[in-house]
Design an enzyme around this catalytic site. Sequence first.
Site, mmCIF file in Angstrom:
data_model
loop_
_atom_site.group_PDB
_atom_site.id
_atom_site.type_symbol
_atom_site.label_atom_id
_atom_site.label_comp_id
_atom_site.label_asym_id
_atom_site.label_seq_id
_atom_site.Cartn_x
_atom_site.Cartn_y
_atom_site.Cartn_z
ATOM 1 N N HIS A 230 0.827 -1.215 0.000
ATOM 2 C CA HIS A 230 0.000 0.000 0.000
ATOM 3 C C HIS A 230 0.860 1.263 0.000
ATOM 4 C CE1 HIS A 230 -4.123 0.916 -0.166
ATOM 5 N NE2 HIS A 230 -4.380 1.182 1.101
ATOM 6 N N ASN B 141 -9.152 3.535 -1.339
ATOM 7 C CA ASN B 141 -9.621 4.486 -0.336
ATOM 8 C C ASN B 141 -8.904 5.836 -0.404
ATOM 9 O OD1 ASN B 141 -11.563 2.775 0.750
ATOM 10 N ND2 ASN B 141 -10.126 1.844 2.180
ATOM 11 N N ASP C 12 -0.930 2.411 -5.417
ATOM 12 C CA ASP C 12 -0.920 0.978 -5.703
ATOM 13 C C ASP C 12 -2.212 0.572 -6.396
ATOM 14 O OD1 ASP C 12 -1.901 1.668 -2.921
ATOM 15 O OD2 ASP C 12 -2.700 -0.360 -3.103
ATOM 16 N N TYR D 113 -2.655 9.103 6.965
ATOM 17 C CA TYR D 113 -3.140 7.749 6.701
ATOM 18 C C TYR D 113 -3.975 7.777 5.423
ATOM 19 C CZ TYR D 113 -1.255 6.271 11.161
ATOM 20 O OH TYR D 113 -0.394 6.005 12.187
ATOM 21 N N ASN E 124 -6.814 6.738 4.261
ATOM 22 C CA ASN E 124 -8.230 7.078 4.140
ATOM 23 C C ASN E 124 -8.523 8.565 4.287
ATOM 24 O OD1 ASN E 124 -8.393 4.329 4.024
ATOM 25 N ND2 ASN E 124 -9.711 4.086 5.798
#
Length: 202
Positions: A19, A125, A104, A77, A79
């Site tokens: 990720h 996300n 990714d 992060y 999200n």
Amino acid sequence: MRLVVGLGNPGNEFVATRHNIGWEAVDELAQRLGWIGKKEEFNRLGKSKFDGLVLDGSVSIHSGGTEKLLLLKPVTYMNDSGRSVQAAMAFFQLLPADVMIVLDDLALPSGKIRIRPSGSAGGHNGLKDIERALGTDQYPRLRIGIDAPPPRFPGRDYVLGRFTEEQRRAVNPALERTASAILTWIEKGIESAMNIFNADPE
């Protein structure tokens, strides 16, 4: 001015995970530009701004001029990536077309990259939150393949895991191609970058 955003998650537990390939791509580009050395880390040298780590400078282009460039690693992060992207864009008064998001992609095999001028989040996300923050999906993105997870393997666990040795052998050249693709986008535009780098590597 151009803004290149590598998506990922902060923290040692996420280093080199699938990720975080967007962060690795920004590292590769910073090294290509000579902004960091092989043993230096963007995370250590980058300034904290826009809820992220940033490096900035100028890129020489073949016409003899220069283009200002900001590299950004959001530390919000995944999200909540949109907050960081929106803050940088607002500060520099950038248009969505001036921004390249690097991320990714489970739908692409490891080693493949795909550039698009716009499009859906495709379940990612980070892109979902950027689209929410900007109110549009009309911004360039460069996806780096990480392979689909094995059958019945949870996608969240897969993306937060590290590459196999075989995948890493494919991913490292993809990072080099990503840096070249971004520099082509800066100098020649999105169409040229797509025409050159969306083809499978030889």
